[in-house]
Scaffold this motif. Structure first.
Motif, PDB file in Angstrom:
ATOM      1  N   MET A   1       0.846  -1.169   0.000  1.00  0.00           N
ATOM      2  CA  MET A   1       0.000   0.000   0.000  1.00  0.00           C
ATOM      3  C   MET A   1       0.899   1.243   0.000  1.00  0.00           C
ATOM      4  SD  MET A   1      -2.974   1.024   2.743  1.00  0.00           S
ATOM      5  CE  MET A   1      -3.717  -0.574   2.569  1.00  0.00           C
ATOM      6  N   ILE A   2       0.521   2.235  -0.753  1.00  0.00           N
ATOM      7  CA  ILE A   2       1.291   3.477  -0.830  1.00  0.00           C
ATOM      8  C   ILE A   2       0.665   4.513   0.101  1.00  0.00           C
ATOM      9  CG2 ILE A   2       1.992   5.375  -2.335  1.00  0.00           C
ATOM     10  CD1 ILE A   2       1.856   3.367  -4.668  1.00  0.00           C
ATOM     11  N   VAL A   3       1.501   5.188   0.863  1.00  0.00           N
ATOM     12  CA  VAL A   3       1.051   6.267   1.737  1.00  0.00           C
ATOM     13  C   VAL A   3       1.299   7.582   1.006  1.00  0.00           C
ATOM     14  CG1 VAL A   3       1.396   7.417   3.947  1.00  0.00           C
ATOM     15  CG2 VAL A   3       1.595   4.924   3.799  1.00  0.00           C
ATOM     16  N   HIS A   4       0.250   8.373   0.845  1.00  0.00           N
ATOM     17  CA  HIS A   4       0.379   9.673   0.187  1.00  0.00           C
ATOM     18  C   HIS A   4       0.693  10.737   1.221  1.00  0.00           C
ATOM     19  CE1 HIS A   4      -2.279   8.207  -3.355  1.00  0.00           C
ATOM     20  NE2 HIS A   4      -1.009   7.932  -3.535  1.00  0.00           N
ATOM     21  N   VAL A   5       1.630  11.614   0.883  1.00  0.00           N
ATOM     22  CA  VAL A   5       1.970  12.734   1.756  1.00  0.00           C
ATOM     23  C   VAL A   5       1.661  14.031   1.021  1.00  0.00           C
ATOM     24  CG1 VAL A   5       3.744  11.468   3.020  1.00  0.00           C
ATOM     25  CG2 VAL A   5       4.393  12.782   1.010  1.00  0.00           C
ATOM     26  N   ALA A   6       1.501  15.088   1.789  1.00  0.00           N
ATOM     27  CA  ALA A   6       1.186  16.389   1.202  1.00  0.00           C
ATOM     28  C   ALA A   6       1.686  17.471   2.133  1.00  0.00           C
ATOM     29  CB  ALA A   6      -0.318  16.523   1.000  1.00  0.00           C
ATOM     30  N   GLY A   7       1.696  18.685   1.637  1.00  0.00           N
ATOM     31  CA  GLY A   7       2.045  19.824   2.473  1.00  0.00           C
ATOM     32  C   GLY A   7       2.904  20.822   1.737  1.00  0.00           C
ATOM     33  N   PRO A  43      12.583   3.181   4.885  1.00  0.00           N
ATOM     34  CA  PRO A  43      12.400   2.438   6.141  1.00  0.00           C
ATOM     35  C   PRO A  43      11.332   3.088   7.016  1.00  0.00           C
ATOM     36  CG  PRO A  43      14.560   3.510   6.072  1.00  0.00           C
ATOM     37  CD  PRO A  43      13.906   3.760   4.762  1.00  0.00           C
ATOM     38  N   ARG A  44      10.373   2.312   7.415  1.00  0.00           N
ATOM     39  CA  ARG A  44       9.231   2.844   8.163  1.00  0.00           C
ATOM     40  C   ARG A  44       9.513   2.967   9.658  1.00  0.00           C
ATOM     41  NH1 ARG A  44       5.072  -1.456  10.124  1.00  0.00           N
ATOM     42  NH2 ARG A  44       6.354  -3.323  10.257  1.00  0.00           N
ATOM     43  N   ASP A  50       1.660  -2.714  10.483  1.00  0.00           N
ATOM     44  CA  ASP A  50       2.041  -3.858   9.648  1.00  0.00           C
ATOM     45  C   ASP A  50       1.062  -4.063   8.497  1.00  0.00           C
ATOM     46  OD1 ASP A  50       4.322  -4.490  11.060  1.00  0.00           O
ATOM     47  OD2 ASP A  50       3.367  -6.038  12.274  1.00  0.00           O
ATOM     48  N   ALA A  51      -0.204  -3.725   8.704  1.00  0.00           N
ATOM     49  CA  ALA A  51      -1.213  -3.916   7.652  1.00  0.00           C
ATOM     50  C   ALA A  51      -0.899  -3.070   6.417  1.00  0.00           C
ATOM     51  CB  ALA A  51      -2.600  -3.561   8.182  1.00  0.00           C
ATOM     52  N   THR A  53       2.227  -2.314   5.365  1.00  0.00           N
ATOM     53  CA  THR A  53       3.456  -2.791   4.712  1.00  0.00           C
ATOM     54  C   THR A  53       3.536  -4.309   4.597  1.00  0.00           C
ATOM     55  OG1 THR A  53       4.662  -2.923   6.786  1.00  0.00           O
ATOM     56  CG2 THR A  53       4.720  -0.810   5.618  1.00  0.00           C
ATOM     57  N   ALA A  54       2.472  -5.012   4.982  1.00  0.00           N
ATOM     58  CA  ALA A  54       2.478  -6.482   5.014  1.00  0.00           C
ATOM     59  C   ALA A  54       3.611  -6.987   5.904  1.00  0.00           C
ATOM     60  CB  ALA A  54       2.576  -7.062   3.616  1.00  0.00           C
ATOM     61  N   GLY A  55       3.907  -6.235   6.959  1.00  0.00           N
ATOM     62  CA  GLY A  55       4.932  -6.633   7.905  1.00  0.00           C
ATOM     63  C   GLY A  55       6.358  -6.383   7.437  1.00  0.00           C
ATOM     64  N   ARG A  56       6.522  -5.755   6.297  1.00  0.00           N
ATOM     65  CA  ARG A  56       7.854  -5.499   5.743  1.00  0.00           C
ATOM     66  C   ARG A  56       8.455  -4.236   6.367  1.00  0.00           C
ATOM     67  NH1 ARG A  56       9.876  -9.465   2.926  1.00  0.00           N
ATOM     68  NH2 ARG A  56       9.532  -9.149   0.761  1.00  0.00           N
ATOM     69  N   PRO A  57       9.771  -4.074   6.276  1.00  0.00           N
ATOM     70  CA  PRO A  57      10.422  -2.934   6.925  1.00  0.00           C
ATOM     71  C   PRO A  57      10.345  -1.615   6.145  1.00  0.00           C
ATOM     72  CG  PRO A  57      12.061  -4.326   5.886  1.00  0.00           C
ATOM     73  CD  PRO A  57      10.732  -5.031   5.737  1.00  0.00           C
ATOM     74  N   LEU A  58       9.856  -1.658   4.904  1.00  0.00           N
ATOM     75  CA  LEU A  58       9.799  -0.453   4.082  1.00  0.00           C
ATOM     76  C   LEU A  58       8.357  -0.036   3.830  1.00  0.00           C
ATOM     77  CD1 LEU A  58      12.451  -1.421   1.365  1.00  0.00           C
ATOM     78  CD2 LEU A  58      12.806  -0.099   3.451  1.00  0.00           C
ATOM     79  N   VAL A  59       8.161   1.268   3.657  1.00  0.00           N
ATOM     80  CA  VAL A  59       6.843   1.795   3.311  1.00  0.00           C
ATOM     81  C   VAL A  59       6.986   2.606   2.020  1.00  0.00           C
ATOM     82  CG1 VAL A  59       7.109   3.866   4.755  1.00  0.00           C
ATOM     83  CG2 VAL A  59       4.823   3.076   4.151  1.00  0.00           C
ATOM     84  N   GLY A  60       6.003   2.475   1.144  1.00  0.00           N
ATOM     85  CA  GLY A  60       5.971   3.260  -0.089  1.00  0.00           C
ATOM     86  C   GLY A  60       5.342   4.610   0.186  1.00  0.00           C
ATOM     87  N   VAL A  61       6.028   5.687  -0.186  1.00  0.00           N
ATOM     88  CA  VAL A  61       5.491   7.039   0.008  1.00  0.00           C
ATOM     89  C   VAL A  61       5.520   7.798  -1.315  1.00  0.00           C
ATOM     90  CG1 VAL A  61       5.992   7.247   2.456  1.00  0.00           C
ATOM     91  CG2 VAL A  61       7.734   7.870   0.825  1.00  0.00           C
ATOM     92  N   ARG A  62       4.493   8.613  -1.503  1.00  0.00           N
ATOM     93  CA  ARG A  62       4.350   9.370  -2.746  1.00  0.00           C
ATOM     94  C   ARG A  62       3.671  10.695  -2.440  1.00  0.00           C
ATOM     95  NH1 ARG A  62       1.055   6.916  -7.797  1.00  0.00           N
ATOM     96  NH2 ARG A  62       2.992   5.739  -7.959  1.00  0.00           N
ATOM     97  N   MET A  63       4.034  11.727  -3.206  1.00  0.00           N
ATOM     98  CA  MET A  63       3.326  13.002  -3.151  1.00  0.00           C
ATOM     99  C   MET A  63       2.680  13.214  -4.517  1.00  0.00           C
ATOM    100  SD  MET A  63       4.487  16.920  -2.489  1.00  0.00           S
ATOM    101  CE  MET A  63       4.641  16.779  -0.737  1.00  0.00           C
ATOM    102  N   PRO A  64       1.386  12.934  -4.618  1.00  0.00           N
ATOM    103  CA  PRO A  64       0.701  13.077  -5.900  1.00  0.00           C
ATOM    104  C   PRO A  64       0.614  14.535  -6.350  1.00  0.00           C
ATOM    105  CG  PRO A  64      -0.740  12.054  -4.252  1.00  0.00           C
ATOM    106  CD  PRO A  64       0.510  12.477  -3.561  1.00  0.00           C
TER     107      PRO A  64
END
Length: 71
Positions: A1-7, A43-44, A50-51, A53-64
């Motif tokens: 899952m990708i987490v979107h950031v903004a600001g 790295p998160r 965990d939900a 990243t499926a328990g993985r150590p990395l998180v996907g981040v994007r600024m649309p």
């Protein structure tokens, strides 16, 4: 899952709570391609469940580049 950031700060405040470290190479990519379709795996922190990243150590981040980002 990708987490979107903004600001107005380029998402820096949101990233602080989500990732442990942003390498210099990632910062250069963010400056060149954010906002836009670039997703970075970083790295998160424990704040990211965990939900996401499926328990993985990395998180996907994007600024649309979508207009809601500026709201």
């Amino acid at each position: 899952m990708i987490v979107h950031v903004a600001g107005a700060d380029g998402g820096a405040a949101m990233l602080e709570g989500l990732v442990r470290d942003v390498p210099e190479a990632a910062r250069k990519l963010m400056k060149a391609f954010w906002p836009g379709p670039l997703t970075l795996l970083l790295p998160r922190t424990a704040a990211v469940p965990d939900a996401v990243t499926a328990g993985r150590p990395l998180v996907g981040v994007r600024m649309p580049a979508h207009r809601w980002r500026w709201s």
